[in-house]
Design an enzyme around this catalytic site. Sequence first.
Site, PDB file in Angstrom:
ATOM      1  N   HIS A  69       0.831  -1.203   0.000  1.00 55.22           N
ATOM      2  CA  HIS A  69       0.000   0.000   0.000  1.00 55.22           C
ATOM      3  C   HIS A  69       0.866   1.255   0.000  1.00 55.22           C
ATOM      4  CE1 HIS A  69      -4.048  -1.754   1.631  1.00 55.22           C
ATOM      5  NE2 HIS A  69      -3.587  -2.397   0.587  1.00 55.22           N
ATOM      6  N   GLU A 114      -6.835  -0.659  -5.032  1.00 58.68           N
ATOM      7  CA  GLU A 114      -7.754   0.224  -4.321  1.00 58.68           C
ATOM      8  C   GLU A 114      -7.422   1.673  -4.650  1.00 58.68           C
ATOM      9  OE1 GLU A 114      -5.604  -1.634  -2.280  1.00 58.68           O
ATOM     10  OE2 GLU A 114      -6.853  -3.371  -1.802  1.00 58.68           O
TER      11      GLU A 114
END
Length: 334
Positions: A38, A107
Amino acid sequence: MTRFGYTLMTEQNGPKDLVQYAISAERTGFDFEVCSDHFSPWLASQGHAPNAWAVLGAVAHATDRVDLYSYVTCPTMRYHPAVVAQQAATVQILADGRFILGLGSGENLNEHVIGRGWPAVKQRHDMLCEAIEIIRALFGGGLVDWHGHYYQVDSARLWDLPEDPVGIAVSMTGPRSIARFATLADHLVAVEPNGDLVHEWHAARQATGMAGGGRVIGQVPICWDPDRDAAVQRAHDQFRWFGGGWHVNANLPTTAGFAAATQFVRPNDVADSIPCGPDLDQIVDAVRPFWESGFTDVALIQIGGEAQDLFFKEAAEPLLDALRAAAGKGDGDD
Protein backbone atom coordinates in the site's frame (compact mmCIF):
# COMPACT_ATOMS: atom_id res chain seq x y z
CA MET A 1 -3.30 -29.90 5.48
CA THR A 2 -4.05 -26.19 5.85
CA ARG A 3 -1.04 -23.93 6.19
CA PHE A 4 -1.06 -20.89 8.48
CA GLY A 5 0.75 -17.65 7.78
CA TYR A 6 1.63 -14.31 9.33
CA THR A 7 0.81 -10.95 7.76
CA LEU A 8 3.52 -8.32 7.43
CA MET A 9 1.06 -5.45 7.74
CA THR A 10 2.88 -2.51 6.19
CA GLU A 11 0.11 -0.14 7.29
CA GLN A 12 0.88 -0.63 10.99
CA ASN A 13 4.67 -1.06 11.15
CA GLY A 14 7.83 0.53 9.79
CA PRO A 15 10.26 -1.41 7.58
CA LYS A 16 12.81 -2.43 10.22
CA ASP A 17 10.11 -3.72 12.55
CA LEU A 18 8.50 -5.67 9.70
CA VAL A 19 11.76 -7.48 8.98
CA GLN A 20 12.19 -8.34 12.65
CA TYR A 21 8.61 -9.64 12.87
CA ALA A 22 9.20 -11.72 9.75
CA ILE A 23 12.14 -13.38 11.51
CA SER A 24 10.05 -13.92 14.64
CA ALA A 25 7.21 -15.45 12.62
CA GLU A 26 9.56 -17.93 10.97
CA ARG A 27 11.11 -18.88 14.31
CA THR A 28 7.66 -19.31 15.85
CA GLY A 29 6.66 -21.81 13.16
CA PHE A 30 4.42 -19.98 10.70
CA ASP A 31 4.39 -21.65 7.28
CA PHE A 32 4.39 -18.51 5.14
CA GLU A 33 4.26 -14.72 5.29
CA VAL A 34 2.24 -12.27 3.22
CA CYS A 35 3.16 -8.62 2.76
CA SER A 36 0.60 -5.93 2.01
CA ASP A 37 1.52 -3.43 -0.71
CA HIS A 38 0.00 0.00 0.00
CA PHE A 39 0.98 3.61 -0.51
CA SER A 40 -1.22 4.71 2.42
CA PRO A 41 -2.57 3.16 5.61
CA TRP A 42 -6.32 2.63 5.80
CA LEU A 43 -6.60 4.89 8.85
CA ALA A 44 -4.18 7.54 10.11
CA SER A 45 -3.98 5.74 13.47
CA GLN A 46 -2.17 2.85 11.77
CA GLY A 47 0.55 5.28 10.85
CA HIS A 48 2.80 3.51 8.31
CA ALA A 49 3.20 2.59 4.65
CA PRO A 50 6.78 1.60 3.71
CA ASN A 51 7.55 0.27 0.26
CA ALA A 52 6.52 -3.39 0.17
CA TRP A 53 9.15 -4.47 -2.34
CA ALA A 54 12.05 -3.12 -0.30
CA VAL A 55 10.58 -4.95 2.69
CA LEU A 56 10.13 -8.19 0.74
CA GLY A 57 13.73 -8.08 -0.44
CA ALA A 58 14.99 -7.64 3.10
CA VAL A 59 12.67 -10.35 4.43
CA ALA A 60 13.74 -12.77 1.70
CA HIS A 61 17.35 -12.27 2.77
CA ALA A 62 16.59 -12.48 6.51
CA THR A 63 14.51 -15.69 6.42
CA ASP A 64 15.28 -19.22 5.24
CA ARG A 65 12.15 -21.36 5.31
CA VAL A 66 8.85 -19.47 5.07
CA ASP A 67 7.13 -18.92 1.75
CA LEU A 68 6.57 -15.26 0.86
CA TYR A 69 3.64 -13.63 -0.95
CA SER A 70 2.89 -10.12 -2.08
CA TYR A 71 -0.69 -9.71 -0.82
CA VAL A 72 -1.54 -8.11 -3.09
CA THR A 73 0.24 -5.89 -5.60
CA CYS A 74 -1.71 -3.85 -8.13
CA PRO A 75 0.35 -3.98 -11.38
CA THR A 76 -1.72 -1.49 -13.34
CA MET A 77 -1.24 2.08 -12.08
CA ARG A 78 1.40 2.84 -9.42
CA TYR A 79 3.56 0.14 -11.00
CA HIS A 80 3.91 -0.63 -14.68
CA PRO A 81 3.60 -4.41 -15.18
CA ALA A 82 7.15 -4.59 -16.57
CA VAL A 83 8.44 -3.14 -13.29
CA VAL A 84 6.39 -5.64 -11.27
CA ALA A 85 7.85 -8.50 -13.30
CA GLN A 86 11.39 -7.29 -12.55
CA GLN A 87 10.64 -6.84 -8.83
CA ALA A 88 9.07 -10.30 -8.54
CA ALA A 89 11.91 -12.04 -10.36
CA THR A 90 14.47 -10.35 -8.11
CA VAL A 91 12.63 -11.27 -4.90
CA GLN A 92 12.31 -14.88 -6.11
CA ILE A 93 16.09 -15.05 -6.54
CA LEU A 94 16.67 -13.58 -3.07
CA ALA A 95 14.10 -15.98 -1.59
CA ASP A 96 15.58 -19.06 -3.29
CA GLY A 97 12.26 -19.98 -4.86
CA ARG A 98 9.96 -19.22 -1.90
CA PHE A 99 8.07 -16.28 -3.45
CA ILE A 100 4.60 -16.10 -5.03
CA LEU A 101 3.46 -12.91 -6.75
CA GLY A 102 0.02 -11.94 -5.50
CA LEU A 103 -1.85 -9.55 -7.80
CA GLY A 104 -5.14 -7.66 -7.66
CA SER A 105 -7.06 -4.84 -9.29
CA GLY A 106 -6.13 -2.43 -6.47
CA GLU A 107 -7.75 0.22 -4.32
CA ASN A 108 -8.31 3.90 -4.98
CA LEU A 109 -6.55 4.69 -1.67
CA ASN A 110 -3.20 3.64 -3.13
CA GLU A 111 -3.48 4.01 -6.87
CA HIS A 112 -4.93 7.52 -7.16
CA VAL A 113 -1.66 9.05 -5.94
CA ILE A 114 -0.15 9.05 -9.45
CA GLY A 115 -2.90 11.40 -10.66
CA ARG A 116 -4.59 9.18 -13.25
CA GLY A 117 -7.97 8.94 -11.52
CA TRP A 118 -9.69 5.70 -10.58
CA PRO A 119 -11.20 3.52 -13.33
CA ALA A 120 -14.44 1.55 -13.05
CA VAL A 121 -14.12 -2.09 -12.03
CA LYS A 122 -14.53 -3.52 -15.55
CA GLN A 123 -11.67 -1.38 -16.82
CA ARG A 124 -9.55 -2.33 -13.82
CA HIS A 125 -10.11 -5.99 -14.66
CA ASP A 126 -9.21 -5.37 -18.31
CA MET A 127 -6.02 -3.61 -17.21
CA LEU A 128 -5.13 -6.45 -14.84
CA CYS A 129 -5.60 -9.08 -17.56
CA GLU A 130 -3.26 -7.21 -19.89
CA ALA A 131 -0.74 -6.65 -17.10
CA ILE A 132 -0.64 -10.37 -16.26
CA GLU A 133 0.01 -11.22 -19.91
CA ILE A 134 2.95 -8.82 -19.96
CA ILE A 135 4.36 -10.18 -16.71
CA ARG A 136 4.07 -13.75 -17.99
CA ALA A 137 5.81 -12.80 -21.22
CA LEU A 138 8.72 -11.21 -19.35
CA PHE A 139 9.01 -14.23 -17.04
CA GLY A 140 9.65 -16.21 -20.23
CA GLY A 141 13.07 -14.60 -20.53
CA GLY A 142 12.90 -13.31 -24.07
CA LEU A 143 12.77 -9.81 -25.53
CA VAL A 144 9.26 -8.41 -25.14
CA ASP A 145 7.59 -5.77 -27.29
CA TRP A 146 3.98 -5.08 -26.42
CA HIS A 147 1.50 -2.65 -27.89
CA GLY A 148 -1.78 -3.19 -26.07
CA HIS A 149 -4.85 -1.19 -25.20
CA TYR A 150 -3.43 0.06 -21.87
CA TYR A 151 0.32 -0.61 -21.93
CA GLN A 152 3.31 -0.46 -24.17
CA VAL A 153 6.56 -2.33 -23.61
CA ASP A 154 9.56 -1.50 -25.77
CA SER A 155 12.33 -4.10 -26.13
CA ALA A 156 12.17 -5.23 -22.50
CA ARG A 157 13.96 -8.24 -21.07
CA LEU A 158 14.55 -9.51 -17.53
CA TRP A 159 18.27 -10.09 -17.21
CA ASP A 160 18.09 -11.80 -13.82
CA LEU A 161 15.60 -14.66 -13.87
CA PRO A 162 15.16 -17.15 -11.03
CA GLU A 163 15.66 -20.88 -11.55
CA ASP A 164 12.25 -21.50 -10.00
CA PRO A 165 9.47 -19.77 -11.97
CA VAL A 166 7.44 -17.16 -10.09
CA GLY A 167 3.91 -18.38 -9.43
CA ILE A 168 1.09 -15.85 -9.78
CA ALA A 169 -1.86 -15.61 -7.39
CA VAL A 170 -4.78 -13.33 -8.28
CA SER A 171 -7.44 -11.84 -6.01
CA MET A 172 -10.94 -12.87 -7.13
CA THR A 173 -14.24 -12.03 -5.48
CA GLY A 174 -17.02 -13.56 -7.57
CA PRO A 175 -18.07 -15.37 -10.76
CA ARG A 176 -17.06 -12.52 -13.07
CA SER A 177 -13.53 -12.33 -11.76
CA ILE A 178 -13.25 -16.14 -11.74
CA ALA A 179 -14.26 -16.13 -15.42
CA ARG A 180 -11.62 -13.47 -16.21
CA PHE A 181 -8.67 -14.70 -14.18
CA ALA A 182 -8.99 -18.43 -13.39
CA THR A 183 -6.85 -19.49 -16.33
CA LEU A 184 -4.40 -16.57 -15.99
CA ALA A 185 -3.51 -17.37 -12.37
CA ASP A 186 -1.71 -20.24 -10.69
CA HIS A 187 -3.35 -19.58 -7.32
CA LEU A 188 -6.49 -17.93 -5.93
CA VAL A 189 -6.59 -15.12 -3.36
CA ALA A 190 -10.02 -14.60 -1.78
CA VAL A 191 -11.14 -12.21 0.94
CA GLU A 192 -14.00 -14.30 2.36
CA PRO A 193 -14.40 -18.01 3.23
CA ASN A 194 -16.69 -18.65 0.28
CA GLY A 195 -16.82 -22.34 -0.58
CA ASP A 196 -18.81 -21.67 -3.76
CA LEU A 197 -16.06 -19.35 -5.02
CA VAL A 198 -13.41 -22.00 -4.34
CA HIS A 199 -15.51 -24.60 -6.17
CA GLU A 200 -15.95 -22.27 -9.16
CA TRP A 201 -12.20 -21.65 -9.23
CA HIS A 202 -11.41 -25.36 -9.39
CA ALA A 203 -14.19 -26.04 -11.91
CA ALA A 204 -13.04 -23.23 -14.23
CA ARG A 205 -9.50 -24.55 -14.26
CA GLN A 206 -10.55 -28.16 -14.77
CA ALA A 207 -12.80 -27.15 -17.66
CA THR A 208 -9.75 -25.92 -19.57
CA GLY A 209 -7.67 -28.97 -18.73
CA MET A 210 -5.34 -27.20 -16.29
CA ALA A 211 -3.57 -29.61 -13.96
CA GLY A 212 -4.22 -29.18 -10.27
CA GLY A 213 -6.15 -26.48 -8.51
CA GLY A 214 -3.37 -24.31 -7.16
CA ARG A 215 -3.36 -22.80 -3.70
CA VAL A 216 -6.34 -20.95 -2.23
CA ILE A 217 -5.09 -18.15 0.01
CA GLY A 218 -7.14 -16.19 2.56
CA GLN A 219 -6.57 -13.80 5.45
CA VAL A 220 -8.16 -13.26 8.87
CA PRO A 221 -7.71 -10.27 11.20
CA ILE A 222 -7.36 -11.02 14.90
CA CYS A 223 -6.59 -8.84 17.90
CA TRP A 224 -5.00 -11.03 20.53
CA ASP A 225 -4.28 -9.38 23.88
CA PRO A 226 -4.37 -10.62 27.49
CA ASP A 227 -6.82 -7.77 28.16
CA ARG A 228 -9.96 -8.13 26.05
CA ASP A 229 -11.06 -4.51 26.57
CA ALA A 230 -7.67 -3.26 25.35
CA ALA A 231 -7.92 -5.56 22.33
CA VAL A 232 -11.39 -4.27 21.42
CA GLN A 233 -10.29 -0.65 21.68
CA ARG A 234 -7.19 -1.29 19.57
CA ALA A 235 -9.16 -3.15 16.90
CA HIS A 236 -11.70 -0.33 16.75
CA ASP A 237 -9.01 2.34 16.55
CA GLN A 238 -6.99 0.69 13.78
CA PHE A 239 -9.23 -1.79 11.98
CA ARG A 240 -12.81 -0.53 11.92
CA TRP A 241 -12.39 0.09 8.16
CA PHE A 242 -12.41 -3.69 7.67
CA GLY A 243 -16.18 -4.00 7.93
CA GLY A 244 -16.85 -1.84 4.87
CA GLY A 245 -16.44 -4.71 2.45
CA TRP A 246 -14.46 -4.86 -0.78
CA HIS A 247 -16.76 -2.66 -2.86
CA VAL A 248 -16.45 0.20 -0.34
CA ASN A 249 -12.80 -0.32 0.52
CA ALA A 250 -11.71 -0.37 -3.11
CA ASN A 251 -13.20 3.02 -3.87
CA LEU A 252 -12.55 5.39 -0.94
CA PRO A 253 -9.59 7.65 -1.81
CA THR A 254 -8.04 8.78 1.50
CA THR A 255 -7.53 7.93 5.15
CA ALA A 256 -9.91 10.82 5.93
CA GLY A 257 -12.51 9.13 3.74
CA PHE A 258 -12.18 5.88 5.68
CA ALA A 259 -12.38 7.79 8.98
CA ALA A 260 -15.57 9.52 7.86
CA ALA A 261 -17.12 6.32 6.52
CA THR A 262 -16.51 4.51 9.80
CA GLN A 263 -17.21 7.29 12.30
CA PHE A 264 -20.38 5.58 13.58
CA VAL A 265 -18.84 2.11 13.89
CA ARG A 266 -18.77 1.16 17.57
CA PRO A 267 -16.11 -0.89 19.35
CA ASN A 268 -18.61 -3.69 19.91
CA ASP A 269 -19.41 -3.74 16.20
CA VAL A 270 -15.75 -4.45 15.48
CA ALA A 271 -15.57 -7.09 18.22
CA ASP A 272 -18.53 -8.87 16.63
CA SER A 273 -16.55 -9.45 13.43
CA ILE A 274 -12.95 -9.72 14.69
CA PRO A 275 -11.88 -12.03 17.54
CA CYS A 276 -10.48 -9.84 20.32
CA GLY A 277 -8.76 -10.82 23.54
CA PRO A 278 -6.93 -13.86 24.94
CA ASP A 279 -9.39 -16.63 23.94
CA LEU A 280 -7.55 -18.82 21.44
CA ASP A 281 -10.63 -20.95 20.82
CA GLN A 282 -12.45 -17.86 19.59
CA ILE A 283 -9.65 -17.22 17.09
CA VAL A 284 -9.73 -20.85 15.92
CA ASP A 285 -13.48 -20.55 15.38
CA ALA A 286 -12.95 -17.40 13.30
CA VAL A 287 -10.41 -19.17 11.07
CA ARG A 288 -12.34 -22.44 10.80
CA PRO A 289 -14.66 -21.36 7.93
CA PHE A 290 -11.63 -20.89 5.69
CA TRP A 291 -10.34 -24.43 5.84
CA GLU A 292 -13.91 -25.75 5.77
CA SER A 293 -14.35 -23.81 2.50
CA GLY A 294 -11.29 -25.38 0.93
CA PHE A 295 -8.61 -22.77 1.60
CA THR A 296 -5.09 -24.20 1.62
CA ASP A 297 -3.40 -21.13 3.15
CA VAL A 298 -4.74 -18.74 5.80
CA ALA A 299 -2.72 -15.71 6.95
CA LEU A 300 -3.40 -14.08 10.31
CA ILE A 301 -3.27 -10.31 10.82
CA GLN A 302 -2.39 -9.46 14.42
CA ILE A 303 -3.85 -5.98 14.76
CA GLY A 304 -1.69 -3.24 16.25
CA GLY A 305 1.94 -2.52 15.52
CA GLU A 306 2.67 -2.24 19.22
CA ALA A 307 1.10 -5.65 19.91
CA GLN A 308 3.41 -7.88 17.86
CA ASP A 309 6.16 -8.63 20.38
CA LEU A 310 3.75 -9.77 23.09
CA PHE A 311 1.81 -11.82 20.53
CA PHE A 312 4.96 -13.72 19.56
CA LYS A 313 6.06 -14.10 23.17
CA GLU A 314 2.80 -15.40 24.64
CA ALA A 315 0.27 -16.43 22.01
CA ALA A 316 1.68 -17.33 18.59
CA GLU A 317 2.97 -20.84 19.32
CA PRO A 318 -0.06 -22.12 21.27
CA LEU A 319 -2.35 -20.53 18.69
CA LEU A 320 -0.57 -22.32 15.83
CA ASP A 321 -0.82 -25.59 17.76
CA ALA A 322 -4.54 -25.06 18.28
CA LEU A 323 -5.16 -24.14 14.65
CA ARG A 324 -3.25 -27.13 13.31
CA ALA A 325 -4.99 -29.52 15.66
CA ALA A 326 -8.42 -28.22 14.70
CA ALA A 327 -7.66 -28.07 10.97
CA GLY A 328 -6.20 -31.58 11.08
CA LYS A 329 -9.43 -32.94 12.50
CA GLY A 330 -11.34 -30.97 9.89
CA ASP A 331 -9.23 -32.53 7.15
CA GLY A 332 -10.05 -35.97 8.48
CA ASP A 333 -6.87 -36.58 10.49
CA ASP A 334 -6.94 -37.99 14.01
